[in-house]
Design an enzyme around this catalytic site. Structure first.
Site, PDB file in Angstrom:
ATOM      1  NE  ARG A  62      24.582 107.510  46.371  1.00 39.34           N
ATOM      2  CZ  ARG A  62      25.682 108.254  46.348  1.00 39.34           C
ATOM      3  NH1 ARG A  62      26.522 108.229  47.393  1.00 39.34           N
ATOM      4  NH2 ARG A  62      25.963 109.023  45.323  1.00 39.34           N
ATOM      5  CG  ASN A  94      31.785 106.378  44.319  1.00 41.03           C
ATOM      6  OD1 ASN A  94      30.590 106.152  44.477  1.00 41.03           O
ATOM      7  ND2 ASN A  94      32.571 105.608  43.583  1.00 41.03           N
ATOM      8  CG  HIS A 193      16.872 107.404  45.043  1.00 38.85           C
ATOM      9  ND1 HIS A 193      17.094 108.139  43.906  1.00 38.85           N
ATOM     10  CD2 HIS A 193      18.080 106.856  45.367  1.00 38.85           C
ATOM     11  CE1 HIS A 193      18.374 108.049  43.553  1.00 38.85           C
ATOM     12  NE2 HIS A 193      18.984 107.272  44.423  1.00 38.85           N
TER      13      HIS A 193
END
Length: 318
Positions: A62, A94, A193
């Site tokens: 990620r 983030n 994902h």
């Protein structure tokens, strides 16, 4: 006449050289002589980190997405805030979410020990992303290298460029297109994902308010995501195999078990539903498309040549 043809030849040569330098900025053997042990050094630390916590592989992958989508793959994401510098770590996508920075620190230390001042943090991240996918059972690829590290960061670009979990399909397509990535790249890269976890705050609205969701799945997720608390409680993005890189993410979408609103948008009677179905039917198609797309993503606006720097510490400029 002769001078004219010479001039045209010189211009043609200049254009050729310009074209070749811009299209061949990154190469797979960039550290072949300057740091031949870079791959084994990085892989060792990544393997250790994932052995300690399987989820870490997804977190490291990620980081690569969140770095490349903000002014290119330049390690700007790693820069810490200071009294006179605002980085990207506290941007909305983030903050309390991006993780694995201490693993990058360990990798950088290990690489500096074998090749001081040679390998950029941006390249370390590109290799780390590949290794994370492979260690969790996904496909491999030859990583293009030669990036340098930025001296700047942009919190506003992080807020604007990284698609939120609430994104519509059209918004996802637009955000990826802005990075030079096609809709096909979007659907393939969303397959990241198939590993990792999401926070309750990012899927609460989906499990409580949306109708294109399997009811038993929604009930399951409500068990760990109350309607008004537990923002940081986590759940797997892939219901079936959250630490294995496979095509189950797409199977979940077809079953209306996508955890995030943005996930389910890829299979919601829209233009991308057929591609999702094709990845359900053919895991090899997903693997090959994912590899092509992540290589393309790694090519976004790299700093090369004398631009940027090779940071000694990924958290701060030299």
């Amino acid at each position: 006449m002769a001078s004219s043809s010479l001039r045209y030849s010189a211009i043609a040569l200049f254009l050729l050289l310009s074209l070749s330098s811009s299209s061949a900025q990154l190469t797979t053997n960039f550290y072949g002589s300057s740091c031949p042990n870079v791959f084994s050094t990085i892989r060792s630390v990544v393997q250790s980190a994932i052995a300690s916590e399987r989820r870490m592989g997804a977190s490291l992958l990620r980081l690569f997405f969140h770095d490349c989508f903000v002014n290119g793959c330049d390690a700007s994401l790693f820069l810490d805030d200071t009294s006179n510098f605002t980085g990207e770590k506290n941007a909305i996508p983030n903050k309390n979410s991006a993780r694995g920075f201490e693993v990058i620190d360990r990798i950088k230390t290990a690489v500096e020990n074998v090749c001081p001042g040679v390998v950029s943090c941006a390249d370390i991240l590109a290799i780390t992303a590949r290794d994370s996918v492979v260690i969790l059972g996904g496909p491999t690829w030859s990583v293009k290298l030669g990036r340098r590290d930025s001296r700047t960061a942009s919190q506003s670009a992080a807020n604007n460029n990284i698609p939120p979990a609430t994104s519509s399909l059209s918004n996802l397509i637009s955000k990826f297109s802005a990075q030079g990535l096609s809709t096909r790249d979007l659907v393939a890269l969303a397959g990241a994902h198939t590993i990792g976890q999401a926070r309750c705050t990012n899927f609460r609205a989906r499990i409580y308010n949306e109708t294109n969701i399997d009811r038993s799945f929604a009930q399951l997720r409500k068990g760990n995501c109350p309607s008004s608390s537990g923002d940081n409680n986590i759940a797997p993005l892939d219901l079936q195999t959250p630490t294995s890189f496979d095509n189950n993410y797409y199977k979940n979408l077809v079953s209306l078990k996508g955890l995030l609103h943005s996930d389910q948008q890829l299979y919601s009677n829209g233009s991308t539903s057929s591609q999702v179905q094709s990845y359900v039917n053919s895991p090899s198609s997903f693997s090959s498309d994912f590899v092509a797309a992540i290589i393309k993503m790694g090519d976004i606006s790299p700093l090369t040549g004398t631009n940027g720097e090779i940071r000694k510490n990924c958290r701060k400029t030299n």
